[in-house]
Every structure is written in C-alpha cells, then in structure tokens.
Design a protein around this motif. Structure first.
Motif, PDB file in Angstrom:
ATOM      1  N   ASP A 255      46.711  21.833  13.757  1.00  0.00           N
ATOM      2  CA  ASP A 255      48.058  21.867  14.338  1.00  0.00           C
ATOM      3  C   ASP A 255      48.036  22.391  15.765  1.00  0.00           C
ATOM      4  N   TRP A 256      49.104  22.143  16.439  1.00  0.00           N
ATOM      5  CA  TRP A 256      49.186  22.507  17.841  1.00  0.00           C
ATOM      6  C   TRP A 256      49.106  24.017  18.006  1.00  0.00           C
TER       7      TRP A 256
ATOM      8  N   THR B 101      50.460  13.658  23.934  1.00  0.00           N
ATOM      9  CA  THR B 101      50.642  14.421  22.694  1.00  0.00           C
ATOM     10  C   THR B 101      51.993  14.105  22.077  1.00  0.00           C
ATOM     11  N   HIS B 102      52.154  14.508  20.822  1.00  0.00           N
ATOM     12  CA  HIS B 102      53.470  14.368  20.187  1.00  0.00           C
ATOM     13  C   HIS B 102      54.226  15.691  20.188  1.00  0.00           C
ATOM     14  N   TYR B 103      53.604  16.720  20.751  1.00  0.00           N
ATOM     15  CA  TYR B 103      54.201  18.049  20.718  1.00  0.00           C
ATOM     16  C   TYR B 103      54.673  18.452  22.112  1.00  0.00           C
ATOM     17  N   GLU B 104      55.954  18.794  22.223  1.00  0.00           N
ATOM     18  CA  GLU B 104      56.465  19.305  23.496  1.00  0.00           C
ATOM     19  C   GLU B 104      55.756  20.615  23.837  1.00  0.00           C
ATOM     20  N   ARG B 105      55.456  20.786  25.102  1.00  0.00           N
ATOM     21  CA  ARG B 105      54.854  22.052  25.502  1.00  0.00           C
ATOM     22  C   ARG B 105      55.042  22.213  27.010  1.00  0.00           C
ATOM     23  N   ALA B 106      55.295  23.434  27.438  1.00  0.00           N
ATOM     24  CA  ALA B 106      55.455  23.692  28.875  1.00  0.00           C
ATOM     25  C   ALA B 106      54.109  23.512  29.568  1.00  0.00           C
ATOM     26  N   PRO B 107      54.125  23.105  30.833  1.00  0.00           N
ATOM     27  CA  PRO B 107      52.862  22.958  31.567  1.00  0.00           C
ATOM     28  C   PRO B 107      52.066  24.261  31.581  1.00  0.00           C
ATOM     29  N   VAL B 108      50.748  24.121  31.561  1.00  0.00           N
ATOM     30  CA  VAL B 108      49.855  25.281  31.585  1.00  0.00           C
ATOM     31  C   VAL B 108      49.065  25.269  32.890  1.00  0.00           C
ATOM     32  N   PRO B 109      49.467  26.099  33.845  1.00  0.00           N
ATOM     33  CA  PRO B 109      48.679  26.151  35.089  1.00  0.00           C
ATOM     34  C   PRO B 109      47.407  26.957  34.865  1.00  0.00           C
ATOM     35  N   MET B 110      46.298  26.430  35.354  1.00  0.00           N
ATOM     36  CA  MET B 110      45.034  27.158  35.279  1.00  0.00           C
ATOM     37  C   MET B 110      44.756  27.699  36.668  1.00  0.00           C
ATOM     38  N   LYS B 111      44.157  28.871  36.739  1.00  0.00           N
ATOM     39  CA  LYS B 111      43.941  29.491  38.050  1.00  0.00           C
ATOM     40  C   LYS B 111      42.912  28.699  38.858  1.00  0.00           C
ATOM     41  N   ALA B 112      43.016  28.878  40.146  1.00  0.00           N
ATOM     42  CA  ALA B 112      42.023  28.256  41.024  1.00  0.00           C
ATOM     43  C   ALA B 112      40.663  28.900  40.783  1.00  0.00           C
ATOM     44  N   PRO B 113      39.595  28.152  41.017  1.00  0.00           N
ATOM     45  CA  PRO B 113      38.264  28.731  40.826  1.00  0.00           C
ATOM     46  C   PRO B 113      38.083  29.973  41.697  1.00  0.00           C
ATOM     47  N   SER B 114      37.536  31.015  41.112  1.00  0.00           N
ATOM     48  CA  SER B 114      37.335  32.253  41.851  1.00  0.00           C
ATOM     49  C   SER B 114      36.099  32.164  42.738  1.00  0.00           C
TER      50      SER B 114
ATOM     51  N   PHE C 255      51.980  18.152  29.546  1.00  0.00           N
ATOM     52  CA  PHE C 255      51.992  17.515  28.228  1.00  0.00           C
ATOM     53  C   PHE C 255      53.069  16.443  28.202  1.00  0.00           C
ATOM     54  N   VAL C 256      52.644  15.231  27.844  1.00  0.00           N
ATOM     55  CA  VAL C 256      53.518  14.069  27.919  1.00  0.00           C
ATOM     56  C   VAL C 256      53.732  13.537  26.507  1.00  0.00           C
ATOM     57  N   THR C 257      54.990  13.459  26.079  1.00  0.00           N
ATOM     58  CA  THR C 257      55.275  13.058  24.690  1.00  0.00           C
ATOM     59  C   THR C 257      55.891  11.669  24.598  1.00  0.00           C
TER      60      THR C 257
END
Lengths: 214, 214
Positions: B71-72, B94-107, B128-130
């Motif tokens: 599961d998600w 995906t079939h699941y709504e989800r807020a965007p997840v920003p990943m940090k810039a490479p350190s 995430f695109v449903t």
C-alpha cells in the motif's frame, strides 16, 4: 572439430517467426521483414551473409524444412527449390523415417543474396534424423569434419540446442521491427552464460555475436 | 518542445526486469546484471549514461517508484535516497493522491555512475499524477520546456507510452544475459514503426537507438 553456430533473424521484441505460419507464409505474418537487410543490403551485410552458409553441415527442425505441410509428404524437398542455398549436408530433425534426398549441384553460380557460393560448392543432401538432437549433432559433426555445424532453425530447434548446452556461438541479426506474436528465441533454455564478442550494423539490422558457455 | 525518450536496459530475451520483484531486489532476480555495463564500464559508456539523466523532466510508473511497497506509504521517497539521480522534475503515475515531495539539492557533486551531474544541477521534486499518462506527459512537457521528457520506466509504463504513440525515441541497452522470466518490453504495444538510428557497444552492452513513428 569446428564450432556449433546459429545465425537467426530476430525482431526487437524477440520473435524469430511471426504468427500464423502457413504454406504461403512459412515465416508467419510480417516476418519477411526480419530479412530485409539481407535482400536490400547484401553488399553492406556481405560478411554476415557469408557466414550464414559457410558451415560444413546444417541441422534444421522439421518445421523449418516443411512448415505447414501437415502430414509428411515424400514429394516435398524443402522451400528452396532445386538448388538450396545449403552447399553442405543438411540434417532434418523429424519423427518420420525417410531416405536421404540428394539435391543436384547448382547448374550455374547462384550466389545467395549477393554473398554466397557458386558451382564449385556442389549441391546438398537432406538427411532425416529420427533419434534426437544429440544424434543429429553427432552426424552433422562427422559430416562437417573440421568445419562448423550450423543450427539453421527454427526457434524450437535452436532453443533445444541452447537448452542442451550444445551451442557455441549465437549470431543474432536484430531487425528494427516489432512482430507482437510468433515464435520466441530463448524460450525454456535455462541458464545461459553469454559473452558478447562482436557487434556490427547497417540501418536495417544490428548483428550481435554471442559466445555461449552454458 | 523536445523529444520523448526512453532509456531501458534489456536482456537478450527481452526482459527489463526479472521475476520476483521485491523490496530487497526491486528489479527482480538476476536483473542487476542488466546494468553491469553502467557500473563496471562508466567511462567507456559515458555517452550513453549521460543521455539517461539529461532530460528536462522524467515520468515513471508507480511500480518503479515504489515496487514492492504494497500500500501507499507516505514516508517513501523512492529508491534513490536523499539525492536522486534525477535533477529535474519527476512525475510518478499513481492512483493515490499525494502532495509533491521536494528532494534537497545535492550537497556535493555526486555523479551518477561516473557520468552524470553535480551540485549545479539542483535537486528534484516527485510529483504524483492520478489522471493518466497523457496528463503526466502534458505536465512533464510543460516542466521540461525545450528539453526532452524521459520515460524512465518500468516496463508497463514504457509499454503504455509506446502503445499510445507518445514515444519518439527508444534507446535499448541490450545486456548479454538471459533472464528467462520477468517483465517484457513491447508487450501489447500494437504496430510500431521503428527506424534504427544509432548503434554502439562495449563488451557488456549493445546500445541501439530507435526512432519511433507509430
């Protein structure tokens, strides 16, 4: 003793013959496009083409010899007319006993697809082997002497030799087509250790040679 | 607008992932050998590797993002740790709504497999695109601007875009291995017109680029 080799045309999705193989379309729907490189670019692909018929003996499955013929037909002498491109003994795997069928020597130089061989190479004889792939290989190797034995096809026959660990070199000729259905190479062959030893190409084909160490 | 491209590693028998995909083996049994060329020969394959991450946006299937997670899981941010190799927006189907997840810039500069990019390329955001593959493509193309959109995988996602006629260029990286089972490329893609436009190789891979005109 020479190598055991196999040259086979294959689509990008892994099929060496299309669906609906039948008398007037022995390779199945769409599969003649597997070999466009051979007929449309014989000079650019001369090295690959030459290797296909260079063996000292050939082995083929009953399906390649007589696809779509239904029951065994003693008048049938293959798809290749009076002068097959195989200028060395051919061993056909079958369940039906049959006396060898000698084909006459070429009456004139008839190169296969621009590469190939002519008069001096003589004709061939179709021999029919009913006691299995190892027996056919033993007979072919004896006939070939120091030359290579080529497993000419079709898919099931090649797969059987791959599964039995009796193949030394696999030369795939990958055409830029999708067949979607048909006969697959590599089905039920088990674990194979392949070493990629040569790559060449024209725009209608990518030739990849693999050494097989199973 | 740039091209829609796909880079995908594939076995000689047509599989892009092995059987038994699971958390500790997300590509399935044996499939890590698809990518030996990338990890063992990064310099000889630098041109091919560079292209894999050069797109202005990426699309991937839910299975590629979170294979085996069941599961998600909102804590899950993909397989790539804090600094994914995608230095451009990623759109996850995906079939699941989800807020965007920003990943940090490479350190620090963290090249992907010896090719790749460093600090100046910034991080990524997983979106995430449903509402389907066309919607994901529209959003990715908007994000990419003039740059290419890369369909990153897995097999089902690539096959969906091929079937929909939304792919311009397919770059296959054919490894000299037989997987025997797993996920196939080209399944249910319908008629595809391919043009072979480039071939290169090392001994661990044959790179073949096809233009797709479906």
């Amino acid at each position: 003793m020479g190598k055991v080799t196999c040259d086979i045309g294959i689509s990008v999705d892994g099929f060496v013959a299309g669906p609906n193989q039948r008398l007037d379309e022995p390779l199945g729907d769409g599969a003649e496009r597997l070999h466009r490189w051979m007929f449309e670019q014989p000079e650019a692909n001369a090295e690959a083409i030459e290797k296909i018929t260079a063996a000292g003996a050939f082995i083929m499955g009953r399906n390649m010899f007589a696809s779509g013929r239904g029951d065994w037909d003693l008048d049938w002498t293959g798809w290749w007319g009076d002068e097959p491109p195989y200028h060395a003994p051919v061993f056909v795997l079958t369940h039906y006993e049959r006396a060898p069928v000698p084909m006459k020597a070429p009456s004139e130089a008839r190169p296969l697809n621009g590469g190939g061989r002519g008069l001096e190479d003589g004709g061939t004889t179709f021999n029919f082997v009913t006691d299995g792939i190892e027996s056919a290989m033993a007979r072919a190797q004896e006939a070939a002497g120091d030359a290579d034995v080529a497993v000419a096809g079709g898919a099931q026959t090649v797969n059987q030799y791959l599964a039995a660990g009796l193949m030394d070199e696999l030369r795939l000729h990958v055409a830029p087509i999708v067949l979607g259905a048909g006969e697959r190479l590599f089905e039920d062959v088990g674990d194979l250790a392949l070493e990629q030893v040569a790559v060449s190409h024209t725009d209608l084909v990518t030739h990849v040679t693999y050494r097989v160490a199973s």
